[in-house]
Design a protein around this motif. Sequence first.
Motif, PDB file in Angstrom:
ATOM      1  N   GLU A 117      47.054  37.830  41.583  1.00 37.23           N
ATOM      2  CA  GLU A 117      46.794  39.236  41.885  1.00 37.23           C
ATOM      3  C   GLU A 117      45.670  39.765  40.980  1.00 37.23           C
ATOM      4  O   GLU A 117      44.742  40.420  41.453  1.00 37.23           O
ATOM      5  CB  GLU A 117      48.106  40.029  41.677  1.00 37.23           C
ATOM      6  CG  GLU A 117      48.113  41.415  42.256  1.00 37.23           C
ATOM      7  CD  GLU A 117      47.769  41.486  43.744  1.00 37.23           C
ATOM      8  OE1 GLU A 117      48.141  40.564  44.500  1.00 37.23           O
ATOM      9  OE2 GLU A 117      47.111  42.470  44.143  1.00 37.23           O
ATOM     10  N   VAL A 118      45.752  39.459  39.686  1.00 37.37           N
ATOM     11  CA  VAL A 118      44.714  39.931  38.754  1.00 37.37           C
ATOM     12  C   VAL A 118      43.355  39.363  39.157  1.00 37.37           C
ATOM     13  O   VAL A 118      42.345  40.069  39.214  1.00 37.37           O
ATOM     14  CB  VAL A 118      45.042  39.510  37.288  1.00 37.37           C
ATOM     15  CG1 VAL A 118      43.910  39.881  36.353  1.00 37.37           C
ATOM     16  CG2 VAL A 118      46.335  40.145  36.821  1.00 37.37           C
ATOM     17  N   MET A 119      43.320  38.081  39.471  1.00 38.22           N
ATOM     18  CA  MET A 119      42.052  37.440  39.845  1.00 38.22           C
ATOM     19  C   MET A 119      41.496  38.040  41.142  1.00 38.22           C
ATOM     20  O   MET A 119      40.307  38.296  41.260  1.00 38.22           O
ATOM     21  CB  MET A 119      42.246  35.924  40.019  1.00 38.22           C
ATOM     22  CG  MET A 119      42.486  35.164  38.739  1.00 38.22           C
ATOM     23  SD  MET A 119      41.028  35.158  37.651  1.00 38.22           S
ATOM     24  CE  MET A 119      41.390  36.493  36.566  1.00 38.22           C
ATOM     25  N   LYS A 120      42.392  38.268  42.099  1.00 43.80           N
ATOM     26  CA  LYS A 120      41.952  38.836  43.391  1.00 43.80           C
ATOM     27  C   LYS A 120      41.286  40.195  43.171  1.00 43.80           C
ATOM     28  O   LYS A 120      40.212  40.452  43.701  1.00 43.80           O
ATOM     29  CB  LYS A 120      43.166  38.978  44.322  1.00 43.80           C
ATOM     30  CG  LYS A 120      42.830  39.555  45.677  1.00 43.80           C
ATOM     31  CD  LYS A 120      44.006  39.497  46.618  1.00 43.80           C
ATOM     32  CE  LYS A 120      44.979  40.617  46.352  1.00 43.80           C
ATOM     33  NZ  LYS A 120      46.172  40.567  47.201  1.00 43.80           N
ATOM     34  N   GLN A 121      41.922  41.041  42.351  1.00 47.01           N
ATOM     35  CA  GLN A 121      41.363  42.380  42.114  1.00 47.01           C
ATOM     36  C   GLN A 121      40.008  42.274  41.414  1.00 47.01           C
ATOM     37  O   GLN A 121      39.063  42.976  41.766  1.00 47.01           O
ATOM     38  CB  GLN A 121      42.316  43.250  41.275  1.00 47.01           C
ATOM     39  CG  GLN A 121      43.644  43.565  41.954  1.00 47.01           C
ATOM     40  CD  GLN A 121      43.493  44.119  43.373  1.00 47.01           C
ATOM     41  OE1 GLN A 121      42.467  44.684  43.736  1.00 47.01           O
ATOM     42  NE2 GLN A 121      44.512  43.919  44.196  1.00 47.01           N
ATOM     43  N   GLN A 122      39.903  41.390  40.428  1.00 50.75           N
ATOM     44  CA  GLN A 122      38.622  41.255  39.704  1.00 50.75           C
ATOM     45  C   GLN A 122      37.527  40.740  40.632  1.00 50.75           C
ATOM     46  O   GLN A 122      36.383  41.183  40.579  1.00 50.75           O
ATOM     47  CB  GLN A 122      38.774  40.296  38.523  1.00 50.75           C
ATOM     48  CG  GLN A 122      39.569  40.899  37.387  1.00 50.75           C
ATOM     49  CD  GLN A 122      39.530  40.039  36.124  1.00 50.75           C
ATOM     50  OE1 GLN A 122      38.710  39.133  35.989  1.00 50.75           O
ATOM     51  NE2 GLN A 122      40.425  40.320  35.201  1.00 50.75           N
ATOM     52  N   GLN A 123      37.893  39.802  41.508  1.00 47.48           N
ATOM     53  CA  GLN A 123      36.888  39.225  42.418  1.00 47.48           C
ATOM     54  C   GLN A 123      36.441  40.272  43.438  1.00 47.48           C
ATOM     55  O   GLN A 123      35.256  40.393  43.752  1.00 47.48           O
ATOM     56  CB  GLN A 123      37.460  37.970  43.086  1.00 47.48           C
ATOM     57  CG  GLN A 123      37.590  36.824  42.088  1.00 47.48           C
ATOM     58  CD  GLN A 123      38.653  35.803  42.439  1.00 47.48           C
ATOM     59  OE1 GLN A 123      39.146  35.757  43.557  1.00 47.48           O
ATOM     60  NE2 GLN A 123      39.018  34.970  41.487  1.00 47.48           N
ATOM     61  N   ARG A 124      37.393  41.058  43.950  1.00 45.52           N
ATOM     62  CA  ARG A 124      37.016  42.122  44.899  1.00 45.52           C
ATOM     63  C   ARG A 124      36.133  43.165  44.224  1.00 45.52           C
ATOM     64  O   ARG A 124      35.212  43.691  44.822  1.00 45.52           O
ATOM     65  CB  ARG A 124      38.275  42.794  45.448  1.00 45.52           C
ATOM     66  CG  ARG A 124      38.984  41.909  46.450  1.00 45.52           C
ATOM     67  CD  ARG A 124      40.165  42.624  47.047  1.00 45.52           C
ATOM     68  NE  ARG A 124      40.787  41.791  48.065  1.00 45.52           N
ATOM     69  CZ  ARG A 124      41.955  42.038  48.631  1.00 45.52           C
ATOM     70  NH1 ARG A 124      42.638  43.112  48.284  1.00 45.52           N
ATOM     71  NH2 ARG A 124      42.439  41.239  49.558  1.00 45.52           N
ATOM     72  N   GLN A 125      36.433  43.437  42.946  1.00 45.62           N
ATOM     73  CA  GLN A 125      35.654  44.422  42.200  1.00 45.62           C
ATOM     74  C   GLN A 125      34.193  43.965  42.066  1.00 45.62           C
ATOM     75  O   GLN A 125      33.266  44.767  42.213  1.00 45.62           O
ATOM     76  CB  GLN A 125      36.310  44.604  40.813  1.00 45.62           C
ATOM     77  CG  GLN A 125      35.641  45.587  39.894  1.00 45.62           C
ATOM     78  CD  GLN A 125      35.692  47.011  40.428  1.00 45.62           C
ATOM     79  OE1 GLN A 125      36.580  47.342  41.231  1.00 45.62           O
ATOM     80  NE2 GLN A 125      34.740  47.842  40.038  1.00 45.62           N
TER      81      GLN A 125
END
Length: 240
Positions: A117-125
């Motif tokens: 989840e953390v990685m997904k949010q950072q990548q989308r950002q």
Amino acid sequence: MDRVFHVKQSKLNKLVVVAIDGPTGVGKSTLARKLADRWRFLYVDTGAMFRCLALKWKVLGHPEEDEALQMLGDNTHIAFSAAGRVFCDEQEVSAEIRTEEISRLASRVSKFEVIREVMKQQQRQLVAETKMQQVYSGAVLEGRDIGTVVLPDATIKFFVDADPKIRAQRRTDQLLEHGQHADYIEVFNAIQERDQQDQTRAIAPLKPAEDAVLVDTTQLTPEQVLEQMSDQIFNLAHSD
Ligand code: DC
């Protein structure tokens, strides 16, 4: 031939987000980096992000509780230089994250929901910032779940694959090039183990998105694959 020349010389007429997924050793990073160079895209090696977390996870003694994993994800600052160097909490880790041990640990730590989840949010950002800043003509992200989970609305999705024996040979050559120990059989077994782990995990397993373009690189040179992908990106960017 004319058309290839034309594609190389042209600019894209809209911002493009490219998702590249596939197992280890298919040449995703090289392809993504070259596409980024050619089209002036931001390049994000999402595997390197998991590898940074794996480095710290190792030091922490491999905790598995949500709270510890959340802290690990939230308190790790990952950055890339334009030349592709990787920084974890402001320290360069470009070489450290490429060992076989960290490959295995990255695959293990990537199965936790909190971490994903953390990685997904950072990548989308990173993609959202690229769209806002308009410094790049787009972004190319490569990993395992980019087309399926992180960026389901990517402009174009590629799933790159190759015969496991060829992948093991390429990975062995790569390790030797970097001055590291590499034994083909060991590498082949490690690849099988990682494939199994990445494909069978409960959350965001490695698989092609339904609308992904499948690219088999077994019989192709990196240049041939690059031309194919570049052509498709160009055609898509000019399709409407
Ligand atoms: O691409 P790589 O070999 O550097 O990735 C290391 C590990 O990180 C890989 O075995 C699985 C995990 N990974 C992931 O789960 N999702 C991604 N998008 C990228 C990597």
